[in-house]
Scaffold this motif. Structure first.
Motif, PDB file in Angstrom:
ATOM      1  N   PHE A  70       0.846  -1.189   0.000  1.00 17.21           N
ATOM      2  CA  PHE A  70       0.000   0.000   0.000  1.00 17.21           C
ATOM      3  C   PHE A  70       0.883   1.242   0.000  1.00 17.21           C
ATOM      4  O   PHE A  70       1.734   1.407   0.870  1.00 17.21           O
ATOM      5  N   THR A  71       0.678   2.109  -0.968  1.00 16.11           N
ATOM      6  CA  THR A  71       1.512   3.303  -1.100  1.00 16.11           C
ATOM      7  C   THR A  71       0.925   4.513  -0.398  1.00 16.11           C
ATOM      8  O   THR A  71       1.610   5.524  -0.235  1.00 16.11           O
ATOM      9  N   LYS A  72      -0.354   4.419   0.005  1.00 16.52           N
ATOM     10  CA  LYS A  72      -1.000   5.536   0.674  1.00 16.52           C
ATOM     11  C   LYS A  72      -1.737   5.050   1.926  1.00 16.52           C
ATOM     12  O   LYS A  72      -2.932   5.264   2.104  1.00 16.52           O
ATOM     13  N   GLY A  73      -0.969   4.379   2.788  1.00 12.86           N
ATOM     14  CA  GLY A  73      -1.488   3.978   4.088  1.00 12.86           C
ATOM     15  C   GLY A  73      -1.172   5.066   5.102  1.00 12.86           C
ATOM     16  O   GLY A  73      -0.041   5.552   5.158  1.00 12.86           O
ATOM     17  N   TYR A  74      -2.137   5.444   5.915  1.00 14.61           N
ATOM     18  CA  TYR A  74      -1.966   6.561   6.840  1.00 14.61           C
ATOM     19  C   TYR A  74      -2.551   6.241   8.213  1.00 14.61           C
ATOM     20  O   TYR A  74      -3.300   5.267   8.372  1.00 14.61           O
ATOM     21  N   VAL A  75      -2.211   7.079   9.187  1.00 19.05           N
ATOM     22  CA  VAL A  75      -2.800   6.996  10.520  1.00 19.05           C
ATOM     23  C   VAL A  75      -3.699   8.204  10.744  1.00 19.05           C
ATOM     24  O   VAL A  75      -3.614   9.197  10.012  1.00 19.05           O
ATOM     25  N   GLY A 355       4.294   6.582  11.002  1.00 17.06           N
ATOM     26  CA  GLY A 355       5.574   6.722  10.322  1.00 17.06           C
ATOM     27  C   GLY A 355       6.605   7.367  11.232  1.00 17.06           C
ATOM     28  O   GLY A 355       6.383   7.531  12.445  1.00 17.06           O
ATOM     29  N   PHE A 356       7.736   7.770  10.640  1.00 19.18           N
ATOM     30  CA  PHE A 356       8.828   8.315  11.445  1.00 19.18           C
ATOM     31  C   PHE A 356       9.742   9.143  10.546  1.00 19.18           C
ATOM     32  O   PHE A 356       9.888   8.859   9.352  1.00 19.18           O
ATOM     33  N   TYR A 357      10.384  10.147  11.142  1.00 14.74           N
ATOM     34  CA  TYR A 357      11.297  11.007  10.383  1.00 14.74           C
ATOM     35  C   TYR A 357      12.713  10.435  10.396  1.00 14.74           C
ATOM     36  O   TYR A 357      13.286  10.192  11.455  1.00 14.74           O
ATOM     37  N   MET A 358      13.235  10.265   9.213  1.00 17.69           N
ATOM     38  CA  MET A 358      14.611   9.814   9.036  1.00 17.69           C
ATOM     39  C   MET A 358      15.479  11.014   8.669  1.00 17.69           C
ATOM     40  O   MET A 358      16.179  11.018   7.657  1.00 17.69           O
ATOM     41  N   GLY A 359      15.391  12.048   9.493  1.00 18.10           N
ATOM     42  CA  GLY A 359      16.168  13.253   9.252  1.00 18.10           C
ATOM     43  C   GLY A 359      15.471  14.288   8.398  1.00 18.10           C
ATOM     44  O   GLY A 359      15.972  15.416   8.266  1.00 18.10           O
ATOM     45  N   GLU A 360      14.323  13.955   7.797  1.00 19.84           N
ATOM     46  CA  GLU A 360      13.599  14.948   7.012  1.00 19.84           C
ATOM     47  C   GLU A 360      13.204  16.117   7.912  1.00 19.84           C
ATOM     48  O   GLU A 360      12.776  15.920   9.042  1.00 19.84           O
ATOM     49  N   HIS A 361      13.343  17.324   7.400  1.00 18.68           N
ATOM     50  CA  HIS A 361      13.104  18.557   8.165  1.00 18.68           C
ATOM     51  C   HIS A 361      14.048  18.656   9.368  1.00 18.68           C
ATOM     52  O   HIS A 361      13.797  19.435  10.298  1.00 18.68           O
ATOM     53  N   GLY A 362      15.102  17.862   9.354  1.00 13.39           N
ATOM     54  CA  GLY A 362      16.055  17.866  10.461  1.00 13.39           C
ATOM     55  C   GLY A 362      15.566  17.122  11.680  1.00 13.39           C
ATOM     56  O   GLY A 362      16.127  17.288  12.771  1.00 13.39           O
ATOM     57  N   ARG A 367       4.454  12.718  14.901  1.00 12.73           N
ATOM     58  CA  ARG A 367       3.504  13.692  15.418  1.00 12.73           C
ATOM     59  C   ARG A 367       2.892  14.619  14.366  1.00 12.73           C
ATOM     60  O   ARG A 367       1.692  14.840  14.377  1.00 12.73           O
ATOM     61  N   PHE A 368       3.685  15.210  13.509  1.00  8.87           N
ATOM     62  CA  PHE A 368       3.137  16.124  12.516  1.00  8.87           C
ATOM     63  C   PHE A 368       2.339  15.389  11.428  1.00  8.87           C
ATOM     64  O   PHE A 368       2.545  14.203  11.174  1.00  8.87           O
ATOM     65  N   MET A 369       1.461  16.133  10.743  1.00  7.27           N
ATOM     66  CA  MET A 369       0.713  15.593   9.623  1.00  7.27           C
ATOM     67  C   MET A 369       1.535  15.579   8.338  1.00  7.27           C
ATOM     68  O   MET A 369       1.063  15.144   7.303  1.00  7.27           O
ATOM     69  N   TYR A 370       2.766  16.032   8.399  1.00  6.56           N
ATOM     70  CA  TYR A 370       3.620  15.942   7.222  1.00  6.56           C
ATOM     71  C   TYR A 370       3.843  14.467   6.872  1.00  6.56           C
ATOM     72  O   TYR A 370       3.737  13.572   7.725  1.00  6.56           O
ATOM     73  N   GLU A 371       4.187  14.230   5.629  1.00  4.55           N
ATOM     74  CA  GLU A 371       4.065  12.894   5.054  1.00  4.55           C
ATOM     75  C   GLU A 371       4.820  11.805   5.793  1.00  4.55           C
ATOM     76  O   GLU A 371       4.312  10.695   5.960  1.00  4.55           O
ATOM     77  N   GLU A 372       6.023  12.076   6.253  1.00  7.26           N
ATOM     78  CA  GLU A 372       6.848  11.010   6.816  1.00  7.26           C
ATOM     79  C   GLU A 372       6.271  10.397   8.083  1.00  7.26           C
ATOM     80  O   GLU A 372       6.569   9.232   8.392  1.00  7.26           O
ATOM     81  N   SER A 373       5.484  11.142   8.837  1.00  4.42           N
ATOM     82  CA  SER A 373       4.872  10.548  10.037  1.00  4.42           C
ATOM     83  C   SER A 373       3.406  10.214   9.844  1.00  4.42           C
ATOM     84  O   SER A 373       2.888   9.296  10.469  1.00  4.42           O
ATOM     85  N   PHE A 374       2.726  10.950   8.977  1.00  2.12           N
ATOM     86  CA  PHE A 374       1.326  10.666   8.640  1.00  2.12           C
ATOM     87  C   PHE A 374       1.229   9.361   7.844  1.00  2.12           C
ATOM     88  O   PHE A 374       0.386   8.501   8.110  1.00  2.12           O
ATOM     89  N   ARG A 375       2.112   9.206   6.894  1.00  2.00           N
ATOM     90  CA  ARG A 375       2.119   8.002   6.059  1.00  2.00           C
ATOM     91  C   ARG A 375       2.836   6.866   6.788  1.00  2.00           C
ATOM     92  O   ARG A 375       3.853   7.073   7.451  1.00  2.00           O
ATOM     93  N   THR A 376       2.294   5.677   6.624  1.00  2.00           N
ATOM     94  CA  THR A 376       2.732   4.528   7.403  1.00  2.00           C
ATOM     95  C   THR A 376       2.913   3.311   6.495  1.00  2.00           C
ATOM     96  O   THR A 376       2.127   3.116   5.567  1.00  2.00           O
ATOM     97  N   PRO A 377       3.942   2.489   6.722  1.00  2.00           N
ATOM     98  CA  PRO A 377       4.081   1.290   5.889  1.00  2.00           C
ATOM     99  C   PRO A 377       2.906   0.340   6.082  1.00  2.00           C
ATOM    100  O   PRO A 377       2.395   0.190   7.196  1.00  2.00           O
TER     101      PRO A 377
END
Length: 530
Positions: A70-75, A355-362, A367-377
């Motif tokens: 799934f390419t667009k799985g979210y929480v 999801g989780f931030y791998m350094g994106e946005h530092g 927590r944020f609705m930005y893609e790396e944490s909103f989107r989930t494997p």
């Protein structure tokens, strides 16, 4: 025994043997829901992210090649406890009450494992629980204390009288051991539902002993936004989850020599406790793995961007080392199903609680609705419904959908209070999105003021455009810094979400549409906080 007595004995026992041999096996599908903690889609190589190409996940890739990716799985709320409550209830956070990491879940609610039990399923949860109540709806549970420890963790079962008991071993392996053990001991005539919930790769990313030096010679690619300046994004500029400023030397970065520089007391306490849990052999291996590199860092006395890059590499290496152990254990589960003839009649779902931030946005964390944490494997293998292996699904799906899916598979009617939708239609349709599928998703984050100081916000996404509303009074260090800010992103041209286009006049039609969708969600589901 004479012949007459023998004949009478056999005659008397025949009906018993006949009954035992004719017990009808329930052929409804088995369910295995694997939910890791803080696993990013960027670190599963089936998703193709550059990090994962240097740290591949062959067993998760195997799952994807035999099922659906799934390419667009979210929480609906990028936080652990709320996501776990949403899995159980099929409801949004404000509906089940678990909005933050503290107590909140309405324990009078019926959870989907209870409904499966009533329908004849055997149920179990093994691993991370992380809710402030006892598990219910499970025939068996073996759960970690709080967040759990990587080394020699403590577990509680129904038989330990409320006490957590230390177990020797690495958490990721132990959780798999106990899960396979439960599968061996279950009633083979009944279908089962197993929630297998690893601790990994949750902070503080402590690798297994055999992988302490894995990837030492790998330099992982730096995200384009590692040095983000947060221009036009007020809430992003006030968070406390940056690699630069908020990672601790000991607990996060494993530089024990510099722990006196850490000013967050709980991290020093928890770091020393984590090291203290190790056996002498484990501690010796740990010290040997980190000592030289730590001393070299201290000698070089790095500053500025060079220091941030060093922190990033240490963070990513430890994180993907934990993923390596995780992937190993996924392989064990898949092999077990194959060996025991369970593969064809078992749906296996792999996901994370967000999801989780791998350094994106530092950043690290979520927590944020930005893609790396909103989107989930999200990967699902179910041969009965997914006939074409290795396909992708681009439909908008969310963690509110898991409970309805499992009930549907079991032939149990979805209760009216569940707001999600079964994913079976997507599986049966080769991943193609049905005409009546949802067109948008709703998100809401509540946990402020709290660790990482991410401001409250809600929003909607249609898969391309994302509208976010940050709101609320400033508290703690933000006292007097009230916020009422809107952000809009067109992810088709701004996948990094750097350019807030909310104030650009040509986007008014899109904004009007998304605000209308947001209002409909708020009204329909009685969201009252703004």
């Amino acid at each position: 025994m004479n012949s007459l007595k023998l004949s009478l004995f056999l005659l008397g026992t025949t009906p018993l043997f006949s009954f035992a041999n004719n017990v009808k096996k329930d052929t409804r599908p088995n369910i295995i829901h694997i939910m890791t903690d803080d696993h990013s889609f960027q670190t599963i190589s089936a998703y193709g992210h550059p990090i994962s190409q240097l740290a591949p996940t062959p067993n998760l890739d195997r799952l994807a090649s035999e099922g659906m990716l799934f390419t667009k799985g979210y929480v609906e709320n990028s936080l652990s406890a709320p996501s776990r409550a949403t899995l159980l209830t099929g409801m949004y956070s404000h509906m089940h009450g678990q909005e933050t990491l503290g107590p909140g879940l309405d324990t009078t609610l019926t959870v989907f494992p209870e409904l499966l039990q009533e329908a004849g399923y055997q149920t179990a949860i093994i691993g991370k629980w992380h809710l402030h109540c006892e598990p219910k709806g499970f025939d068996y549970y073996k759960i970690l204390y709080d967040q759990g420890d990587y080394y020699n963790p403590e577990f509680k079962t129904k038989d330990t009288n409320g006490k957590y008991v230390r177990e020797e071993g690495y958490a990721t392996t132990l959780i798999t051991d106990y899960s396979l053990e439960w599968l061996d001991k279950r009633d083979k005539n009944k279908p089962f539902c197993l929630l297998l919930h690893p601790k990994a790769p949750h902070r503080n990313w402590m690798p297994e002993q055999k992988y302490l030096n894995l990837y030492d010679d790998v330099e992982f690619p730096y995200p384009a936004t590692l040095f983000d300046d947060y221009k036009g994004r007020k809430a992003a500029s006030t968070q406390e989850m940056s690699i630069k400023n908020d990672m601790t030397w000991a607990y996060d970065l494993k530089v024990d020599q510099l722990k006196e520089r850490d000013n967050i007391k709980w991290t020093i306490r928890d770091w020393e406790r984590a090291l203290g849990r190790m056996t002498p052999e484990e501690r010796a291996a740990w010290d040997a793995a980190y000592k030289d590199e730590n001393e070299e860092l201290i000698r070089k006395n790095l500053k500025g961007d060079d220091l941030i890059k060093w922190k990033y590499q240490r963070y990513i290496r430890d994180y993907v080392r934990c993923i390596k152990s995780l992937d190993d254990q996924i392989g064990r589960v898949l092999d077990y199903l194959d060996k025991n003839g369970l593969t064809d009649n078992t749906i296996i779902v792999y996901t994370s609680d967000q999801g989780f931030y791998m350094g994106e946005h530092g950043w690290f964390d979520k927590r944020f609705m930005y893609e790396e944490s909103f989107r989930t494997p999200l990967i699902i293998r179910y041969p009965e419904k997914i006939k074409n292996k290795g396909i992708k699904c681009d439909a908008l799906v969310q963690n509110i959908d898991f409970a309805p899916t499992y009930l549907s598979l079991a032939g149990v009617e979805q209760p009216s209070w569940m707001v999600g939708r079964s994913l079976i239609d997507l599986m049966e349709n080769d991943g193609k999105t049905p005409a009546d599928w949802r067109k948008t998703l709703y998100y809401h984050y509540y946990d402020y003021p709290a660790i990482h100081m991410v401001r409250r916000h809600d929003g909607v996404s249609d898969g391309r455009y994302k509208l976010i509303h940050f709101y609320g009074k400033g508290k703690g260090k933000d006292t007097g810094n009230d916020i009422d800010e809107w952000e809009l992103y067109d992810t088709s041209v701004d996948s990094l979400e750097l350019n807030n286009i909310y104030n650009e006049e040509e986007n008014n039609i899109v904004i009007e549409y998304l605000k209308r969708e947001l209002s409909l969600y708020r009204e329909k589901y009685k969201v009252n906080e703004f």
